[in-house]
Design a protein around this motif. Structure first.
Motif, PDB file in Angstrom:
ATOM      1  N   THR A 108       0.816  -1.209   0.000  1.00  0.00           N
ATOM      2  CA  THR A 108       0.000   0.000   0.000  1.00  0.00           C
ATOM      3  C   THR A 108       0.851   1.261   0.000  1.00  0.00           C
ATOM      4  N   ALA A 109       2.089   1.180   0.497  1.00  0.00           N
ATOM      5  CA  ALA A 109       2.933   2.372   0.645  1.00  0.00           C
ATOM      6  C   ALA A 109       3.079   3.177  -0.646  1.00  0.00           C
ATOM      7  N   PRO A 110       3.471   2.572  -1.781  1.00  0.00           N
ATOM      8  CA  PRO A 110       3.602   3.378  -3.008  1.00  0.00           C
ATOM      9  C   PRO A 110       2.271   3.942  -3.492  1.00  0.00           C
ATOM     10  N   ILE A 111       1.186   3.213  -3.249  1.00  0.00           N
ATOM     11  CA  ILE A 111      -0.137   3.715  -3.642  1.00  0.00           C
ATOM     12  C   ILE A 111      -0.481   4.954  -2.827  1.00  0.00           C
ATOM     13  N   ALA A 112      -0.218   4.886  -1.527  1.00  0.00           N
ATOM     14  CA  ALA A 112      -0.492   6.031  -0.656  1.00  0.00           C
ATOM     15  C   ALA A 112       0.342   7.239  -1.064  1.00  0.00           C
ATOM     16  N   GLY A 113       1.607   7.003  -1.435  1.00  0.00           N
ATOM     17  CA  GLY A 113       2.454   8.109  -1.874  1.00  0.00           C
ATOM     18  C   GLY A 113       1.915   8.790  -3.119  1.00  0.00           C
ATOM     19  N   ASN A 114       1.452   8.014  -4.073  1.00  0.00           N
ATOM     20  CA  ASN A 114       0.893   8.595  -5.293  1.00  0.00           C
ATOM     21  C   ASN A 114      -0.425   9.314  -5.036  1.00  0.00           C
ATOM     22  N   LEU A 115      -1.224   8.792  -4.115  1.00  0.00           N
ATOM     23  CA  LEU A 115      -2.501   9.429  -3.815  1.00  0.00           C
ATOM     24  C   LEU A 115      -2.316  10.841  -3.248  1.00  0.00           C
ATOM     25  N   THR A 116      -1.209  11.071  -2.525  1.00  0.00           N
ATOM     26  CA  THR A 116      -0.996  12.396  -1.935  1.00  0.00           C
ATOM     27  C   THR A 116      -0.862  13.481  -2.998  1.00  0.00           C
ATOM     28  N   ARG A 117      -0.572  13.087  -4.237  1.00  0.00           N
ATOM     29  CA  ARG A 117      -0.440  14.071  -5.306  1.00  0.00           C
ATOM     30  C   ARG A 117      -1.795  14.602  -5.765  1.00  0.00           C
ATOM     31  N   PHE A 118      -2.821  13.780  -5.636  1.00  0.00           N
ATOM     32  CA  PHE A 118      -4.094  14.122  -6.271  1.00  0.00           C
ATOM     33  C   PHE A 118      -5.277  14.200  -5.306  1.00  0.00           C
ATOM     34  N   VAL A 119      -5.155  13.573  -4.137  1.00  0.00           N
ATOM     35  CA  VAL A 119      -6.299  13.457  -3.235  1.00  0.00           C
ATOM     36  C   VAL A 119      -6.126  14.380  -2.036  1.00  0.00           C
ATOM     37  N   ASP A 120      -7.206  15.029  -1.630  1.00  0.00           N
ATOM     38  CA  ASP A 120      -7.220  15.850  -0.435  1.00  0.00           C
ATOM     39  C   ASP A 120      -6.756  14.989   0.744  1.00  0.00           C
TER      40      ASP A 120
ATOM     41  N   GLY B  79       0.784  19.466  -2.912  1.00  0.00           N
ATOM     42  CA  GLY B  79       1.088  20.651  -3.672  1.00  0.00           C
ATOM     43  C   GLY B  79       2.121  20.401  -4.718  1.00  0.00           C
ATOM     44  N   GLY B  80       3.106  19.541  -4.361  1.00  0.00           N
ATOM     45  CA  GLY B  80       4.128  19.249  -5.329  1.00  0.00           C
ATOM     46  C   GLY B  80       3.585  18.573  -6.544  1.00  0.00           C
ATOM     47  N   GLY B  81       2.632  17.687  -6.344  1.00  0.00           N
ATOM     48  CA  GLY B  81       2.113  16.954  -7.470  1.00  0.00           C
ATOM     49  C   GLY B  81       1.156  17.774  -8.281  1.00  0.00           C
ATOM     50  N   GLY B  82       0.367  18.602  -7.613  1.00  0.00           N
ATOM     51  CA  GLY B  82      -0.658  19.288  -8.330  1.00  0.00           C
ATOM     52  C   GLY B  82      -0.237  20.602  -8.891  1.00  0.00           C
ATOM     53  N   GLY B  83       0.838  21.176  -8.334  1.00  0.00           N
ATOM     54  CA  GLY B  83       1.144  22.534  -8.726  1.00  0.00           C
ATOM     55  C   GLY B  83       2.362  22.710  -9.589  1.00  0.00           C
TER      56      GLY B  83
END
Length: 526
Positions: free
Chosen positions: A330-342, A521-525
């Motif tokens: 789950t760790a890599p999935i959680a890391g990627n989710l932080t880019r797009f999910v509140d 913010g890093g992922g979205g901005g």
């Protein structure tokens, strides 16, 4: 032109991770893994250690308690030490001391030696944990936090989760001494690598001229006394026992002196003003609650499997390994989710997952085995990672670099205190509810009821070969069954309590303001 310049300037820093720093950081992460693993690695092997050291039942829990009490003092102190001596020296000395004391633990010949060595191991090794968190949020660009945060989050939660697994397998395959000897070679390698490669910052020895010894001593008394009371209180009827009462009073006095020094000292041992930052305060509170789920459930499952199902340490470890696997994937999935999910949605989802898993466990019976607790373990493993990554980002991801070292110690302290408070509440509830259910079962099981007499006669038939002792053996068996069922019902009550806690928290998350997260913010901005 201004827009083009703003876009062009940060790009190289965001897209590049210095390989030397990355290797050094990975070495530090492994050192942190060893330190956190040792919190729980002995939990499934205490009977074997007790036999090997000739310790009593009252003495052997100190193999774990001594480590926890000492570690909880070092964790907040490490922020000051890393500012004064630098990350390099603080981590290298901490790892070297931890490694040496691990070796000494493996050579212990009596319980007194073991307790002293474990306390020193926890105290010295505790400096590694917050130092890694601080480094993660200072040496890497914020655009890479989606990679780094899951890494440290996985280690911080996976290590105590698989501790019983690793400990059980090592003890069963070799001996309990290797719970400690296994740290020696990796510890030496990590120490040498960090000493040679870590150059993240410079020491500031001027901080030592105003070192607050009173603050240090009062903090040690406060945190050590509180940790002792939380560890020992549930099993000794709390303040009815003189040692628990004395340590609680000392903790209260130490707290008064400590908080006074924080406000009045020229150079306080810990800067509590970090809590004025809303994101950090919120993240620390959530970390406290996460500690309840992390350490509380890591404790509950083995107690059920050993006390009700009769599992040995290896069987417990193999059963608990499911949670570790789920966290790893789950760790890599959680890391990627932080880019797009509140991040609020991620945290709420994690707590709902916790609540779902503990709700399933409220239906527990004495014959629940691997497959019955499989889904709750899966939910727990996934939920831990879904929570941990955004909580770390909320707490540390937006602080200025100068404040991260101190804040990292406080953040990790909150998680450990959450675990200590959670375990105290769980143990107290488990004991009280078992007594209550046993009393009610005793009222229900009386000789005037035909069903009770029928059960008694059926059970007695199995002991007829023992002659006159058959009656006593039947009563003992009946009392044992009552105790077992009372314990199972107490487990159900505790899981219901945890369900309510996690369920309520999943809704309270929506009261938080949406944070401007580094990972998100890093992922979205960019």
């Amino acid at each position: 032109m201004a827009t083009a310049t703003a876009t062009a300037i940060p790009a190289p820093a965001e897209e590049t991770i210095d390989k030397r720093k990355l290797i050094a950081f990975l070495a530090m992460v492994f050192g942190m893994f060893m330190a956190i693993l040792d919190i729980q690695v002995v939990s499934a092997s205490l009977p074997q250690i007790q036999a090997g050291l000739g310790a009593s039942g009252d003495e052997i829990p100190w193999v774990q308690t001594a480590y926890l009490v000492a570690e909880v003092v070092m964790i907040p102190l490490s922020g000051f030490l890393s500012r004064a001596f630098s990350t390099r020296w603080t981590f290298a000395v901490s790892c070297a001391g931890f490694t040496f004391m691990s070796f000494m633990c493996g050579t212990a010949t009596n319980i007194n030696e073991m307790i002293i060595y474990r306390a020193l191991q926890g105290f010295i090794g505790g400096g590694m944990i917050p130092t890694v968190f601080a480094a993660a949020f200072t040496i890497f660009p914020r655009s890479k936090q989606a990679i780094v945060s899951p890494m440290i989050g996985l280690v911080a939660t996976l290590a105590p989760t698989i501790g019983p697994t690793v400990g059980g397998i090592l003890t069963d395959a070799i001996s309990w001494h290797w719970l400690f000897f296994i740290n020696v070679v990796p510890g030496i390698i990590v120490t040498l690598m960090t000493f040679a490669m870590v150059d993240f910052d410079e020491p500031d020895l001027s901080l030592l001229s105003n070192f607050d010894w009173t603050g240090l001593i009062s903090m040690a008394v406060f945190l050590g006394g509180m940790e002792y009371a939380l560890e020992e209180g549930p099993g000794h009827d709390w303040f009815a026992e003189t040692p628990v009462l004395v340590m609680s009073v000392l903790a209260a006095v130490g707290a008064v002196v400590f908080f006074a020094r924080v406000l009045l000292a020229r150079q306080p041992i810990v800067d509590l003003y970090a809590f004025k930052d809303g994101n950090f305060a919120t993240g620390s509170l959530l970390s406290f609650v996460l500690g309840v789920g992390l350490y509380g459930l890591t404790y509950l499952f083995p107690v059920y499997l050993a006390g009700v199902r009769g599992y040995d340490s290896r069987m417990i470890g193999e059963t608990m390994f499911v949670t570790g696997l789920c966290m790893f994937f789950t760790a890599p999935i959680a890391g990627n989710l932080t880019r797009f999910v509140d991040p609020r949605l991620m945290i709420a989802g994690g707590f709902i997952g916790f609540a779902a898993g503990t709700w399933i466990m409220t239906g527990i019976t004495h014959d629940w085995d691997f497959y019955e607790i499989l889904l709750p373990q899966v939910l727990r493993g996934v939920s831990l990672m879904i929570c941990m990554v955004p909580i770390s980002n909320i707490a540390l991801g937006t602080l200025p670099p100068a404040r991260i070292k101190n804040a990292s110690g406080l953040f990790n302290l909150m998680r450990n205190l959450g675990g200590a408070v959670g375990l105290a509440i769980i143990n107290t509830a488990l004991n009280k509810r078992q007594d209550l259910h046993l009393s009610r079962l005793g009222e229900a099981v009386n000789w005037s009821r035909d069903s009770v007499m029928q059960t008694y006669e059926n059970m007695k038939a199995g002991f007829v070969a023992f002659g006159a002792a058959a009656d006593q053996m039947t009563v003992s068996r009946l009392v044992g069954l009552m105790r077992r069922e009372a314990l199972v019902m107490a487990f159900s009550d505790v899981f219901l309590l945890l369900t309510l806690l996690f369920g309520l928290l999943s809704f309270s998350i929506f009261m938080l303001k949406k944070p401007q997260m580094a990972g998100g913010g890093g992922g979205g901005g960019h």
